[in-house]
Design an enzyme around this catalytic site. Structure first.
Site, PDB file in Angstrom:
ATOM      1  N   THR A 293      41.621  32.776  47.917  1.00 55.73           N
ATOM      2  CA  THR A 293      42.941  32.470  48.472  1.00 55.73           C
ATOM      3  C   THR A 293      43.840  31.793  47.448  1.00 55.73           C
ATOM      4  O   THR A 293      44.947  31.351  47.789  1.00 55.73           O
ATOM      5  CB  THR A 293      42.814  31.562  49.710  1.00 55.73           C
ATOM      6  OG1 THR A 293      42.184  30.329  49.332  1.00 55.73           O
ATOM      7  CG2 THR A 293      42.000  32.235  50.801  1.00 55.73           C
TER       8      THR A 293
ATOM      9  N   SER B 206      43.428  34.198  42.274  1.00 58.82           N
ATOM     10  CA  SER B 206      43.016  35.591  42.421  1.00 58.82           C
ATOM     11  C   SER B 206      43.917  36.327  43.404  1.00 58.82           C
ATOM     12  O   SER B 206      44.300  37.480  43.173  1.00 58.82           O
ATOM     13  CB  SER B 206      41.554  35.657  42.879  1.00 58.82           C
ATOM     14  OG  SER B 206      41.149  36.983  43.124  1.00 58.82           O
ATOM     15  N   LEU B 207      44.276  35.686  44.508  1.00 53.52           N
ATOM     16  CA  LEU B 207      45.145  36.304  45.501  1.00 53.52           C
ATOM     17  C   LEU B 207      46.508  36.636  44.904  1.00 53.52           C
ATOM     18  O   LEU B 207      47.058  37.723  45.146  1.00 53.52           O
ATOM     19  CB  LEU B 207      45.307  35.366  46.699  1.00 53.52           C
ATOM     20  CG  LEU B 207      46.282  35.814  47.797  1.00 53.52           C
ATOM     21  CD1 LEU B 207      45.803  37.104  48.451  1.00 53.52           C
ATOM     22  CD2 LEU B 207      46.448  34.718  48.840  1.00 53.52           C
ATOM     23  N   SER B 208      47.058  35.725  44.104  1.00 57.59           N
ATOM     24  CA  SER B 208      48.380  35.950  43.514  1.00 57.59           C
ATOM     25  C   SER B 208      48.361  37.081  42.489  1.00 57.59           C
ATOM     26  O   SER B 208      49.413  37.628  42.150  1.00 57.59           O
ATOM     27  CB  SER B 208      48.894  34.665  42.859  1.00 57.59           C
ATOM     28  OG  SER B 208      48.150  34.339  41.699  1.00 57.59           O
TER      29      SER B 208
ATOM     30  N   ASN C 139      36.828  26.974  43.024  1.00 56.49           N
ATOM     31  CA  ASN C 139      37.729  28.120  43.148  1.00 56.49           C
ATOM     32  C   ASN C 139      37.403  29.276  42.217  1.00 56.49           C
ATOM     33  O   ASN C 139      37.084  30.367  42.652  1.00 56.49           O
ATOM     34  CB  ASN C 139      39.172  27.682  42.913  1.00 56.49           C
ATOM     35  CG  ASN C 139      39.880  27.307  44.193  1.00 56.49           C
ATOM     36  OD1 ASN C 139      39.286  27.336  45.271  1.00 56.49           O
ATOM     37  ND2 ASN C 139      41.141  26.949  44.095  1.00 56.49           N
TER      38      ASN C 139
ATOM     39  N   ASP D  52      45.188  20.269  47.716  1.00 60.86           N
ATOM     40  CA  ASP D  52      44.004  21.060  47.403  1.00 60.86           C
ATOM     41  C   ASP D  52      43.478  20.767  46.002  1.00 60.86           C
ATOM     42  O   ASP D  52      42.273  20.811  45.764  1.00 60.86           O
ATOM     43  CB  ASP D  52      44.329  22.553  47.535  1.00 60.86           C
ATOM     44  CG  ASP D  52      44.542  22.958  48.989  1.00 60.86           C
ATOM     45  OD1 ASP D  52      44.222  22.154  49.879  1.00 60.86           O
ATOM     46  OD2 ASP D  52      45.027  24.083  49.225  1.00 60.86           O
ATOM     47  N   GLY D  53      44.378  20.440  45.061  1.00 62.15           N
ATOM     48  CA  GLY D  53      43.935  20.089  43.707  1.00 62.15           C
ATOM     49  C   GLY D  53      43.077  18.841  43.694  1.00 62.15           C
ATOM     50  O   GLY D  53      42.097  18.756  42.948  1.00 62.15           O
TER      51      GLY D  53
ATOM     52  N   ASP E  38      46.312  40.076  30.471  1.00 56.84           N
ATOM     53  CA  ASP E  38      46.621  38.698  30.078  1.00 56.84           C
ATOM     54  C   ASP E  38      45.427  37.783  30.302  1.00 56.84           C
ATOM     55  O   ASP E  38      45.384  36.682  29.754  1.00 56.84           O
ATOM     56  CB  ASP E  38      47.813  38.169  30.869  1.00 56.84           C
ATOM     57  CG  ASP E  38      49.136  38.739  30.375  1.00 56.84           C
ATOM     58  OD1 ASP E  38      49.138  39.459  29.359  1.00 56.84           O
ATOM     59  OD2 ASP E  38      50.169  38.481  31.024  1.00 56.84           O
TER      60      ASP E  38
END
Length: 291
Positions: A187, A190-192, A146, A73-74, A176
């Site tokens: 996904t 932000s999801l994490s 993203n 994905d990167g 932080d």
């Protein structure tokens, strides 16, 4: 048709898959071009016997019908930067790990090329986030698929992020950092951090705090027509800002404006692709270790 290949890493174990990709493209009479980063990776493998042309200018990229992103994905995020406002359709071949965006597996290469050649695919438009700042950042590549993120740098002290939406004061986040994510980015980071999942077609942005000091502070979803303004306050002299995987340090006097970019990323989706299927598979929804 002309097709570009782009990659940021190439493990020896995937070289046979790359050769299979070249054979499949040549059988369908694609004119193969590669970006400079991917050309360097192929040269490092020695004499591969692969024949292609080098893309050494933006004018050449403008003539491409498709771009195949080879990696995870990167790499696909970087492919969006390679294409930019040209909006060349991108197909992700997954030789990485997660494969949320790069959805084509190496064992379906020939099938994927056949779909490209016959036009049996759909184009899914993904919105981008755009950054406006007091000084030039990221070599002018001020957009991302993203998210935009601001984060404390090398101190344990939290920062205060004063945030405004369309000129109206939203909140001062003691945290932080802060994330402004697109539906695609919902996904990711932000999801994490506890942010919600958005469908790729949603017309929204998500503002998600990173480790907020106040536990009652939660992510908020706003319209992607909104302009989000950010000011930083803290004890440090430098902070980190990022667009996708690109990051740089900035001083606290800078002000940031984030909004939806005027152009989009166009991702090639082959038959039988479904976003919700991908969610269930990649996030292991419905799986129970007891079964």
């Amino acid at each position: 048709m002309k097709i570009a290949l782009h990659g940021l890493s190439l493990k020896q174990e995937f070289l046979q898959d790359i050769k299979a990709l070249f054979r499949a493209l040549e059988e369908k009479n694609f004119e193969i071009h590669v970006t400079q980063p991917f050309d360097r990776l192929l040269r490092m493998q020695g004499n591969t016997g692969l024949t292609y042309q080098l893309i050494d200018s933006n004018n050449k990229m403008a003539s491409m019908d498709f771009l195949i992103s080879i990696g995870g994905d990167g790499t696909l995020l970087d492919s969006v930067c390679q294409v930019g406002a040209l909006e060349t359709p991108i197909l992700g071949l997954n030789t990485g790990r997660l494969g949320f965006l790069a959805t084509v597996t190496t064992d379906t290469i020939k099938e994927a090329v056949n779909h490209l050649s016959s036009g049996n695919f759909q184009i899914e438009e993904r919105s981008l986030v755009s950054l406006d700042c007091d000084r030039k950042l990221f070599n002018g590549l001020n957009f991302g698929l993203n998210e935009f993120t601001i984060h404390k740098r090398d101190t344990s002290s939290m920062i205060t992020v004063h945030t405004y939406v369309d000129g109206k004061y939203l909140n001062s986040y003691w945290a932080d950092g802060l994330i402004v994510a697109t539906p695609t980015g919902s996904t990711g980071y932000s999801l994490s951090c506890g942010g919600p999942l958005l469908s790729p077609k949603a017309k929204n942005l998500v503002i998600t705090p990173v480790s907020p000091h106040n536990l009652n502070v939660r992510p908020i979803v706003v319209s992607d027509d909104s302009e989000i303004c950010i000011e930083i306050e803290g004890r440090a002299d430098k902070y980190l800002v990022s667009l996708d995987s690109r990051s740089t340090s900035v001083s606290p006097e800078l002000r940031f404006k984030i909004k939806k970019e005027t152009f989009s990323a166009k991702l090639v989706k082959l038959p039988n692709y479904d976003f919700f299927d991908t969610l269930r598979q990649k996030l292991h929804w419905g799986l129970d270790m007891r079964n």
